[in-house]
Design a protein around this motif. Structure first.
Motif, PDB file in Angstrom:
ATOM      1  N   LEU A   3     -11.633   3.459  -0.396  1.00  0.00           N
ATOM      2  CA  LEU A   3     -12.386   4.131  -1.448  1.00  0.00           C
ATOM      3  C   LEU A   3     -13.102   3.072  -2.271  1.00  0.00           C
ATOM      4  O   LEU A   3     -12.483   2.114  -2.734  1.00  0.00           O
ATOM      5  CB  LEU A   3     -11.439   4.942  -2.342  1.00  0.00           C
ATOM      6  N   HIS A   4     -14.419   3.240  -2.431  1.00  0.00           N
ATOM      7  CA  HIS A   4     -15.183   2.255  -3.182  1.00  0.00           C
ATOM      8  C   HIS A   4     -14.935   2.431  -4.679  1.00  0.00           C
ATOM      9  O   HIS A   4     -15.262   3.459  -5.266  1.00  0.00           O
ATOM     10  CB  HIS A   4     -16.686   2.408  -2.901  1.00  0.00           C
ATOM     11  N   LEU A   5     -14.332   1.402  -5.285  1.00  0.00           N
ATOM     12  CA  LEU A   5     -14.091   1.366  -6.730  1.00  0.00           C
ATOM     13  C   LEU A   5     -14.511   0.001  -7.225  1.00  0.00           C
ATOM     14  O   LEU A   5     -14.190  -1.019  -6.623  1.00  0.00           O
ATOM     15  CB  LEU A   5     -12.605   1.600  -7.041  1.00  0.00           C
ATOM     16  N   ALA A   6     -15.254  -0.034  -8.314  1.00  0.00           N
ATOM     17  CA  ALA A   6     -15.736  -1.300  -8.867  1.00  0.00           C
ATOM     18  C   ALA A   6     -15.423  -1.323 -10.363  1.00  0.00           C
ATOM     19  O   ALA A   6     -15.922  -0.483 -11.117  1.00  0.00           O
ATOM     20  CB  ALA A   6     -17.236  -1.449  -8.624  1.00  0.00           C
ATOM     21  N   LEU A   7     -14.587  -2.276 -10.808  1.00  0.00           N
ATOM     22  CA  LEU A   7     -14.200  -2.402 -12.211  1.00  0.00           C
ATOM     23  C   LEU A   7     -15.076  -3.444 -12.880  1.00  0.00           C
ATOM     24  O   LEU A   7     -15.364  -4.504 -12.310  1.00  0.00           O
ATOM     25  CB  LEU A   7     -12.722  -2.782 -12.312  1.00  0.00           C
ATOM     26  N   ASP A   8     -15.481  -3.159 -14.114  1.00  0.00           N
ATOM     27  CA  ASP A   8     -16.395  -4.027 -14.853  1.00  0.00           C
ATOM     28  C   ASP A   8     -15.604  -4.782 -15.927  1.00  0.00           C
ATOM     29  O   ASP A   8     -15.095  -4.180 -16.877  1.00  0.00           O
ATOM     30  CB  ASP A   8     -17.496  -3.173 -15.493  1.00  0.00           C
ATOM     31  N   ALA A  43      -3.710  -1.951  -6.318  1.00  0.00           N
ATOM     32  CA  ALA A  43      -3.621  -3.037  -7.299  1.00  0.00           C
ATOM     33  C   ALA A  43      -4.039  -4.363  -6.674  1.00  0.00           C
ATOM     34  O   ALA A  43      -4.781  -5.160  -7.276  1.00  0.00           O
ATOM     35  CB  ALA A  43      -2.202  -3.109  -7.854  1.00  0.00           C
ATOM     36  N   GLU A  44      -3.582  -4.612  -5.446  1.00  0.00           N
ATOM     37  CA  GLU A  44      -3.956  -5.857  -4.770  1.00  0.00           C
ATOM     38  C   GLU A  44      -5.453  -5.873  -4.467  1.00  0.00           C
ATOM     39  O   GLU A  44      -6.114  -6.909  -4.616  1.00  0.00           O
ATOM     40  CB  GLU A  44      -3.159  -6.000  -3.479  1.00  0.00           C
ATOM     41  N   ARG A  45      -5.968  -4.726  -4.060  1.00  0.00           N
ATOM     42  CA  ARG A  45      -7.379  -4.661  -3.690  1.00  0.00           C
ATOM     43  C   ARG A  45      -8.285  -4.901  -4.888  1.00  0.00           C
ATOM     44  O   ARG A  45      -9.342  -5.542  -4.778  1.00  0.00           O
ATOM     45  CB  ARG A  45      -7.664  -3.283  -3.073  1.00  0.00           C
ATOM     46  N   LEU A  46      -7.904  -4.387  -6.064  1.00  0.00           N
ATOM     47  CA  LEU A  46      -8.736  -4.499  -7.262  1.00  0.00           C
ATOM     48  C   LEU A  46      -8.345  -5.673  -8.157  1.00  0.00           C
ATOM     49  O   LEU A  46      -8.967  -5.882  -9.196  1.00  0.00           O
ATOM     50  CB  LEU A  46      -8.656  -3.198  -8.069  1.00  0.00           C
ATOM     51  N   VAL A  48      -5.668  -6.054 -10.027  1.00  0.00           N
ATOM     52  CA  VAL A  48      -5.122  -5.592 -11.299  1.00  0.00           C
ATOM     53  C   VAL A  48      -3.622  -5.392 -11.109  1.00  0.00           C
ATOM     54  O   VAL A  48      -3.086  -5.485  -9.996  1.00  0.00           O
ATOM     55  CB  VAL A  48      -5.790  -4.267 -11.756  1.00  0.00           C
ATOM     56  N   SER A  49      -2.936  -5.124 -12.201  1.00  0.00           N
ATOM     57  CA  SER A  49      -1.492  -4.910 -12.105  1.00  0.00           C
ATOM     58  C   SER A  49      -1.189  -3.506 -11.592  1.00  0.00           C
ATOM     59  O   SER A  49      -2.002  -2.581 -11.723  1.00  0.00           O
ATOM     60  CB  SER A  49      -0.843  -5.102 -13.482  1.00  0.00           C
ATOM     61  N   ARG A  50       0.015  -3.339 -11.026  1.00  0.00           N
ATOM     62  CA  ARG A  50       0.438  -2.019 -10.574  1.00  0.00           C
ATOM     63  C   ARG A  50       0.559  -1.068 -11.772  1.00  0.00           C
ATOM     64  O   ARG A  50       0.368   0.136 -11.637  1.00  0.00           O
ATOM     65  CB  ARG A  50       1.775  -2.121  -9.839  1.00  0.00           C
ATOM     66  N   LYS A  51       0.863  -1.637 -12.952  1.00  0.00           N
ATOM     67  CA  LYS A  51       0.984  -0.805 -14.153  1.00  0.00           C
ATOM     68  C   LYS A  51      -0.365  -0.148 -14.480  1.00  0.00           C
ATOM     69  O   LYS A  51      -0.427   1.020 -14.860  1.00  0.00           O
ATOM     70  CB  LYS A  51       1.444  -1.672 -15.323  1.00  0.00           C
ATOM     71  N   THR A  52      -1.453  -0.916 -14.302  1.00  0.00           N
ATOM     72  CA  THR A  52      -2.793  -0.363 -14.570  1.00  0.00           C
ATOM     73  C   THR A  52      -3.090   0.817 -13.649  1.00  0.00           C
ATOM     74  O   THR A  52      -3.559   1.874 -14.095  1.00  0.00           O
ATOM     75  CB  THR A  52      -3.850  -1.465 -14.386  1.00  0.00           C
TER      76      THR A  52
END
Length: 473
Positions: A3-8, A43-46, A48-52
């Protein structure tokens, strides 16, 4: 799932993830029942933490967008209604006017599913030996697995080109060397490549009238002016050919769609005309493998002594249409240009099927298959001719045809063929009107009966329906 997700940036990461997942569900990119990636993976892909990720998931679960299943994962809620997408707005884009005209003029009949199908040019896929084909594909896969990863030859697999050249020499009396064979994506790509290489905008190309609409349109797409020259019982009217034509497209073995072969005097006259005018002849031998009456006539290519004939064929009529493999026997003078044109078009035809087909021909399976079909098609053809000469004779006259897997019939009485074919379709019978194959005005009213796709036992029931409707008309 991917799934394409992009965080800024690094601000409000859980909120960004929540909003993007929610939008994907509302847009329908994530459908009810879809399984989401695990929190650890996402979380690994983005980065970020698993909590996020957990915060975003929990919020969507609380709002009813997601369902958490113990031991299974997180899913889009099955209670959500399917999303109906509004139509995309039409962009203010303008295609090349030439292509707009071609799209507007596309008249090739669609082959719709039917209980009784007289679709023209369609072989009997039910009798294809898929077990033998599967063996050929498995062998091809083993060969590909051992070969280096790189593009194949533009002109096609050498083993297949050699097999085609031998087949043409033995079965079609065509003079060729395997290095002159180009493997194409069906006969249509061969026509398109020749049009690209031979024609410049404003050139004159000649086709048969009536004829094969996609060939005419391929020449128009190349910018040529296209003229339809009439055919009679001996084939193309060579005496009607214009002086300035640059190429002529013909179907001499089995004229499409009327079915008659081109006589030997006409073939010789056409070759002489091409010699005088320095023109190219495209000989489309699309279903000449199947011959039922009389002695076979020599191909134009075998009579050609100056390299003015480009001979094309297809496996769509002998094997099955989805295979999309054909061939072009290139005139020596055009070989370099056609090779580059093929590279620009698609680099090369699909290689796995080429390897499989080479073995299928070389093993004798192809010849065995065509012999079986020849006998079956001869039986169907006789059933059809018997009815056309019998109870259907007051309305229809079969046109002479000695080869191929379709027959054309002329209407003896004035009838609305379009309405008749529509009524037949309502009764489960697919039959084609000859009108769409005439491009330059009204032609001979008639019907086209393909007998490749219909079982022998279905011919009489289908023609009974036709007979009933003709009596009503």
């Amino acid at each position: 799932m991917e799934l394409h997700l992009a965080l800024d940036g690094r601000q409000d990461l859980a909120g960004q993830l929540y909003r993007q997942l929610r939008a994907a569900i509302l847009d329908g990119r994530l459908a009810a029942g879809d399984r989401l990636p695990s929190m650890r993976f996402l979380a690994e892909r983005l980065a970020v933490s698993r909590k996020t990720v957990g915060e975003a998931y929990e919020r969507l679960v609380a709002e009813g967008f997601l369902q958490a299943r113990v031991g299974s994962g997180t899913y889009v809620s099955s209670q959500l209604a399917p999303v109906e997408h509004p139509p995309m707005p039409t962009a203010a884009l303008q295609a090349n006017p030439r292509w707009r005209a071609i799209a507007a003029g596309w008249r090739m009949p669609a082959h719709r599913p039917a209980r009784y199908s007289f679709a023209g040019g369609t072989p009997d896929k039910r009798r294809f030996p898929f077990d033998a084909w599967r063996t050929c594909l498995q062998r091809a896969l083993r060969l590909q697995a051992r070969s280096p990863a790189f593009y194949a030859e533009a002109l096609g697999n050498p083993e297949l080109r050699l097999a085609i050249s031998r087949y043409l020499a033995i079965n079609r009396a065509v003079r060729c060397h395997w290095q002159d064979i180009l493997v194409s994506q069906g006969a249509q790509q061969a026509i398109d490549l020749l049009a690209r290489v031979m024609l410049t905008p404003g050139d004159l190309a000649v086709v048969e009238e009536p004829g094969y609409p996609p060939a005419r349109l391929a020449f128009e797409a190349a910018g040529a002016r296209v003229l339809g020259v009439p055919v009679d019982r001996e084939g193309l009217r060579v005496d009607c050919l214009p002086e300035q034509a640059k190429l002529v497209y013909v179907t001499p073995s089995h004229q499409f769609p009327l079915g008659q072969p081109m006589s030997l005097p006409r073939r010789l006259a056409l070759l002489e005309w091409a010699r005088r005018r320095q023109a190219l002849i495209i000989e489309d031998d699309y279903d000449g493998e199947y011959r039922f009456d009389g002695r076979p006539l020599e191909s134009l290519q075998s009579l050609d002594r100056e390299g003015r004939v480009a001979y094309i064929g297809t496996f769509s009529k002998t094997l099955f249409p989805e295979l999309r493999l054909g061939y072009l026997l290139m005139p020596a003078a055009l070989r370099g240009e056609l090779t580059v044109a093929k590279q620009l078009a698609d680099q090369h035809s699909e290689s796995l099927q080429q390897l499989a087909l080479a073995h299928f021909i070389g093993s004798g399976a192809f010849a065995q298959h065509t012999r079986r079909l020849q006998r079956e098609y001869a039986r169907r053809r006789q059933l059809l001719l018997r009815r056309l000469a019998g109870d259907l004779a007051p309305w229809l006259e079969a046109l002479p045809a000695v080869a191929g897997i379709h027959l054309a019939a002329r209407l003896r009485q004035p009838l609305d063929c379009t309405r008749l074919c529509a009524q037949l379709a309502e009764r489960g019978v697919l039959l084609l009107d000859l009108a769409p194959f005439y491009a330059e005005g009204p032609g001979m009213p008639g019907l086209l009966f393909g007998f490749g796709a219909i079982e022998a036992q279905d011919i009489d029931p289908a023609l009974d329906i036709l007979h009933e409707l003709l009596r009503q008309h």
